[in-house]
Design an enzyme around this catalytic site. Structure first.
Site, mmCIF file in Angstrom:
data_model
loop_
_atom_site.group_PDB
_atom_site.id
_atom_site.type_symbol
_atom_site.label_atom_id
_atom_site.label_comp_id
_atom_site.label_asym_id
_atom_site.label_seq_id
_atom_site.Cartn_x
_atom_site.Cartn_y
_atom_site.Cartn_z
ATOM 1 N N TYR A 57 -5.107 -9.668 -26.960
ATOM 2 C CA TYR A 57 -6.183 -8.851 -27.539
ATOM 3 C C TYR A 57 -6.907 -8.118 -26.425
ATOM 4 O O TYR A 57 -7.734 -8.694 -25.734
ATOM 5 C CB TYR A 57 -7.128 -9.769 -28.303
ATOM 6 C CG TYR A 57 -8.293 -9.099 -28.986
ATOM 7 C CD1 TYR A 57 -8.140 -7.944 -29.724
ATOM 8 C CD2 TYR A 57 -9.558 -9.668 -28.914
ATOM 9 C CE1 TYR A 57 -9.209 -7.359 -30.371
ATOM 10 C CE2 TYR A 57 -10.641 -9.098 -29.573
ATOM 11 C CZ TYR A 57 -10.459 -7.946 -30.301
ATOM 12 O OH TYR A 57 -11.538 -7.382 -30.940
ATOM 13 N N TYR B 288 -5.320 -2.916 -36.694
ATOM 14 C CA TYR B 288 -6.217 -3.786 -35.924
ATOM 15 C C TYR B 288 -6.302 -5.172 -36.560
ATOM 16 O O TYR B 288 -6.827 -5.340 -37.670
ATOM 17 C CB TYR B 288 -7.606 -3.157 -35.868
ATOM 18 C CG TYR B 288 -8.493 -3.676 -34.764
ATOM 19 C CD1 TYR B 288 -8.565 -3.025 -33.541
ATOM 20 C CD2 TYR B 288 -9.282 -4.803 -34.948
ATOM 21 C CE1 TYR B 288 -9.396 -3.478 -32.537
ATOM 22 C CE2 TYR B 288 -10.115 -5.271 -33.935
ATOM 23 C CZ TYR B 288 -10.167 -4.599 -32.735
ATOM 24 O OH TYR B 288 -10.993 -5.047 -31.730
#
Lengths: 391, 139
Positions: free
Chosen positions: A340, A290
């Site tokens: 994203y 992440y």
């Protein structure tokens, strides 16, 4: 503790295009991504019996998406509160529902207009309703780049992590995005470009930050047996872990991240994640970590056991994370360069790598992948999956 | 002040003390542990009993940022500004945020001794916040 090991599979993946302004609703985005994922799997809406998502008041819930698509009967749904830290728990809980026999075919999705409608910590949305915020917001401190900048500074203080080490992540991931037609940012960047980019919140620059993106992504979770009868080679959910502790500055001495900003909840869940999958860090062929900010990659390299605590910066700058390196990381360019969608596009990329369909950016022979969620700031929890090819 | 404090039912006494320019934390009535932020239960001994107790208002800088981005319009006149995370001298796990009162952000460093400075909002809104001023190191 094999738990969910290899009992379920990701059978389909779908995307909308990523953009800065989708021009459509999050319901439309969700529907498009879900239909694409079902088509990828060789399924239709009539096969779906469960839906799962997460949101922070910024998207369309399953009980709106299901009737909009005409799902015949919803047997289970998940409308998880939370941001990136819970992203992988959505798929993990879908796997749990399938393994328990509660549902057979779950579509997991995340649909956001994170640039044009609900910007994180900025225009269009106030601070998250967390009890900690009252002690921070009066000082102008509430946005994710600030929170990760605070952790990055602590890591620099403790271990000598450098700007150039963070920059190596930004530059390296951009090189991967050059090979990804879906990526929003495909122009190569240099270390000079990185060092010249403007401050957002020192020690983080613009090029340390992920891309605010409009878009959606969906994956189909079903049983291993059913997945074997479908269109794509199954990608097995081999390990899953999620959870967390207290908020991190609140005197929670029992929590690893309680008073040490350089350790995340990933350090807590990693042992049981690996144990469920029956693998260790050395078995991971591809890691999609992440990357809301470059720094979150550094700390996860440590907390998922790829290097010692404090060595994440040097390891990232060593070239090990490149497509031909020891541990290819964020092979699609990550949130920094692909886009994203709050976590799920890491899972989708891991699936592509394990199917062997990642084209120019394919890691040869990738069989085991780690995909992770935001490592535990804000909600002080995290989630992660280990996926593996079914061969 | 970008966003006024929004106390909850547990934290109201802390904010009221700040309004009086007093810095406090909770002391558990069961095990005596100090804690902050305000919560109704001790996460060590699970006692629901507690009292608010004064602290010295001194600590050391643990981390900091210098914010440049204008996330909200009222920030525009203030950037760049630092935000500090301070460990209170009373305990490793007592952390408080705040702005920098006096001094230059370039002088911030790990472990810098600081002391609390109370700042009343000039608009008569009845709000007070806590900032941190560098101080001479304790002997």
């Amino acid at each position: 503790m094999s738990g969910l090991r290899d009992r379920t599979a990701i059978a389909g993946v779908g995307y909308t295009p990523f953009s800065k302004d989708s021009g459509v609703s999050t319901l439309t985005l969700a529907a498009r991504a879900i239909l694409a994922a079902l088509d990828d799997a060789g399924l239709t809406v009539d096969d779906v019996d469960a839906l799962a998502t997460h949101r922070v008041g910024d998207s369309t819930p399953p009980w709106v998406v299901a009737p909009a698509l005409g799902v015949p009967e919803v047997r289970w749904y998940l409308d998880q509160f939370g941001g990136g830290s819970v992203s992988h728990s959505v798929v993990a809980q879908a796997a749990m529902a399938v393994a328990a026999g509660v549902a057979e075919t779950v579509v997991c999705y995340r649909a956001i207009n994170a640039r044009s409608e609900f910007r994180m910590g900025g225009t269009g949305r106030g601070p998250a309703p967390l009890f900690d915020v009252q002690y921070q917001a009066p000082y102008g401190y509430f946005a994710p780049p600030q929170q990760f900048a605070m952790s990055a500074r602590a890591h620099m203080n403790a271990y000598g992590t450098t700007h150039e080490q963070l920059g190596a992540i930004a530059v390296g991931q951009r090189a991967n995005a050059v090979k990804n037609a879906r990526a929003l940012k495909r122009d190569p960047i240099t270390m000079d470009d990185y060092l010249a980019s403007r401050w957002i919140a020192e020690p983080l620059r613009l090029l340390d930050c992920c891309l605010e993106t409009d878009g959606a992504c969906a994956v189909v979770v079903t049983s291993r047996e059913r997945a074997r009868d479908l269109r794509q080679p199954p990608v097995l959910v081999s390990g899953a872990a999620w959870g967390g502790g207290d908020s991190f500055f609140s005197g929670a001495g029992s929590v690893p991240s309680g008073t040490d900003l350089t350790v995340t909840e990933a350090a807590r869940i990693a042992p049981r994640l690996y144990a469920m999958a029956g693998v260790g860090p050395g078995d991971i062929d591809v890691a999609e970590l992440y990357d809301c900010f470059t720094y979150s990659v550094v700390v996860q390299l440590e907390d998922y056991g790829f290097c010692a605590k404090g060595e994440g910066g040097p390891y990232a700058a060593s070239g090990a994370l490149a497509l031909d390196g020891e541990l290819p990381v964020n092979t699609h360019g990550g949130f920094l360069s692909e886009g994203y969608v709050h976590g799920i596009n890491h899972i989708a990329e891991a699936v592509a790598q394990l199917r062997g369909t990642a084209g120019d950016r394919q890691v040869p022979g990738a069989e085991v992948a780690l995909s992770t969620a935001q490592p535990g700031y804000v909600l002080a929890g995290t989630s992660a999956l280990i996926l593996r090819s079914d061969r | 002040m970008m966003i006024p404090p929004e106390p909850d039912r547990d934290s109201a006494p802390w904010w009221e003390a700040v309004r009086r320019h007093e810095l406090t934390v909770q002391r558990c009535g069961g095990c005596g542990a100090l804690r902050f932020p305000a919560r109704a239960v001790c996460n060590r001994c699970r006692s629901l009993e507690y009292e608010w107790t004064p602290v010295a208002g001194t600590g050391r800088v643990y981390s900091w940022i210098v914010n440049h981005q204008v996330f909200l319009r009222p920030m525009k006149e203030l950037v760049p500004f630092p935000v500090l995370l301070v460990r209170l001298d009373e305990g490793e796990d007592l952390l408080m945020y705040g702005g920098l009162a006096g001094g230059d952000a370039a002088g911030l460093r790990d472990g810098l001794p600081v002391e609390a400075v109370f700042e009343d909002a000039p608009d008569g809104a009845g709000a007070t916040i806590v900032n941190w001023r560098p101080r001479a190191a304790a002997p």
